[in-house]
Design an enzyme around this catalytic site. Structure first.
Site, mmCIF file in Angstrom:
data_model
loop_
_atom_site.group_PDB
_atom_site.id
_atom_site.type_symbol
_atom_site.label_atom_id
_atom_site.label_comp_id
_atom_site.label_asym_id
_atom_site.label_seq_id
_atom_site.Cartn_x
_atom_site.Cartn_y
_atom_site.Cartn_z
ATOM 1 N N ILE A 77 0.887 -1.161 0.000
ATOM 2 C CA ILE A 77 0.000 0.000 0.000
ATOM 3 C C ILE A 77 0.921 1.206 0.000
ATOM 4 C CG2 ILE A 77 -0.254 -0.049 2.518
ATOM 5 C CD1 ILE A 77 -3.108 1.122 2.080
ATOM 6 N N ALA A 78 0.680 2.118 -0.910
ATOM 7 C CA ALA A 78 1.550 3.288 -1.016
ATOM 8 C C ALA A 78 0.746 4.472 -1.549
ATOM 9 C CB ALA A 78 2.735 2.996 -1.940
ATOM 10 N N ILE A 79 1.128 5.648 -1.073
ATOM 11 C CA ILE A 79 0.512 6.909 -1.464
ATOM 12 C C ILE A 79 1.643 7.849 -1.875
ATOM 13 C CG2 ILE A 79 -0.918 8.861 -0.701
ATOM 14 C CD1 ILE A 79 -2.418 6.162 -0.577
ATOM 15 N N GLU A 115 3.024 -7.345 6.259
ATOM 16 C CA GLU A 115 4.285 -7.115 6.959
ATOM 17 C C GLU A 115 4.629 -5.651 6.772
ATOM 18 O OE1 GLU A 115 6.907 -8.880 3.294
ATOM 19 O OE2 GLU A 115 6.020 -10.195 4.793
ATOM 20 N N ASN A 120 8.408 1.820 10.653
ATOM 21 C CA ASN A 120 7.267 2.518 10.069
ATOM 22 C C ASN A 120 6.107 2.567 11.072
ATOM 23 O OD1 ASN A 120 5.327 3.685 8.474
ATOM 24 N ND2 ASN A 120 5.718 2.381 6.697
ATOM 25 N N TYR A 127 -2.632 0.380 10.757
ATOM 26 C CA TYR A 127 -3.108 -1.002 10.714
ATOM 27 C C TYR A 127 -3.786 -1.386 12.026
ATOM 28 C CZ TYR A 127 -0.069 -1.190 6.614
ATOM 29 O OH TYR A 127 0.529 -0.943 5.417
#
Length: 158
Positions: A77-79, A115, A120, A127
């Site tokens: 997941i990335a923005i 993971e 982070n 999460y």
């Protein structure tokens, strides 16, 4: 206007998606963890699903998951950095397919895994907000820089 959509598995219709997803990764990492070819192959796999969030038809973030029987793994997941701290990762996580049924096994998704880098902490907090719990550490899992991975899971049967 921000819009979320699921990417197609059709090879001819997803070049823009592949390029957009690769661009998001390239803006978040000094070296993208996934190549353009990897994204293309993964997107063509029927067990993988990609959700992208777009701003004026530009991909600014994505969620990639792999479904195996009655489990899902969040593979990434990335923005884009310019869109950080706007709640977009949360919007993508709301796309989690915990109510999808595995048609062959006729079972609902029971567990979602992921993971995350030990450093982070913002991602770990996100999460946890969605109900994920840490259950294991993989020592020195990540490279560039070398770092432990925290394994997290969400039991959807609770």
């Amino acid at each position: 206007m921000l819009k979320i959509r699921q990417c197609s598995h059709e090879k001819d219709s997803n070049e823009k998606d592949i390029t957009g997803i690769f661009q998001v990764l390239s803006e978040n990492y000094s070296v993208s963890p996934w190549s353009h070819a990897y994204i293309e192959n993964d997107l063509a796999t029927k067990t993988s699903r990609y959700f992208v969030i777009e701003d004026a038809q530009e991909i600014v973030g994505f969620l990639a998951v792999t479904e195996v029987i009655n489990e899902i793994e969040i593979t990434n997941i990335a923005i884009k950095p310019a869109y950080h701290h706007q709640g977009l990762a949360s919007r993508l996580l709301h796309q989690l397919p915990v109510n999808w049924a595995d048609k062959a096994a006729n079972e609902l998704i029971e567990t979602v895994f992921l993971e995350v880098r030990a450093s982070n902490l913002p991602a770990q907090k996100l999460y946890q907000k969605f109900g994920f719990e840490a259950y294991h550490i993989r020592k020195n899992y990540y490279s560039l820089p070398q770092e432990d991975a925290i394994l997290m899971r969400l039991n959807t049967k609770n």
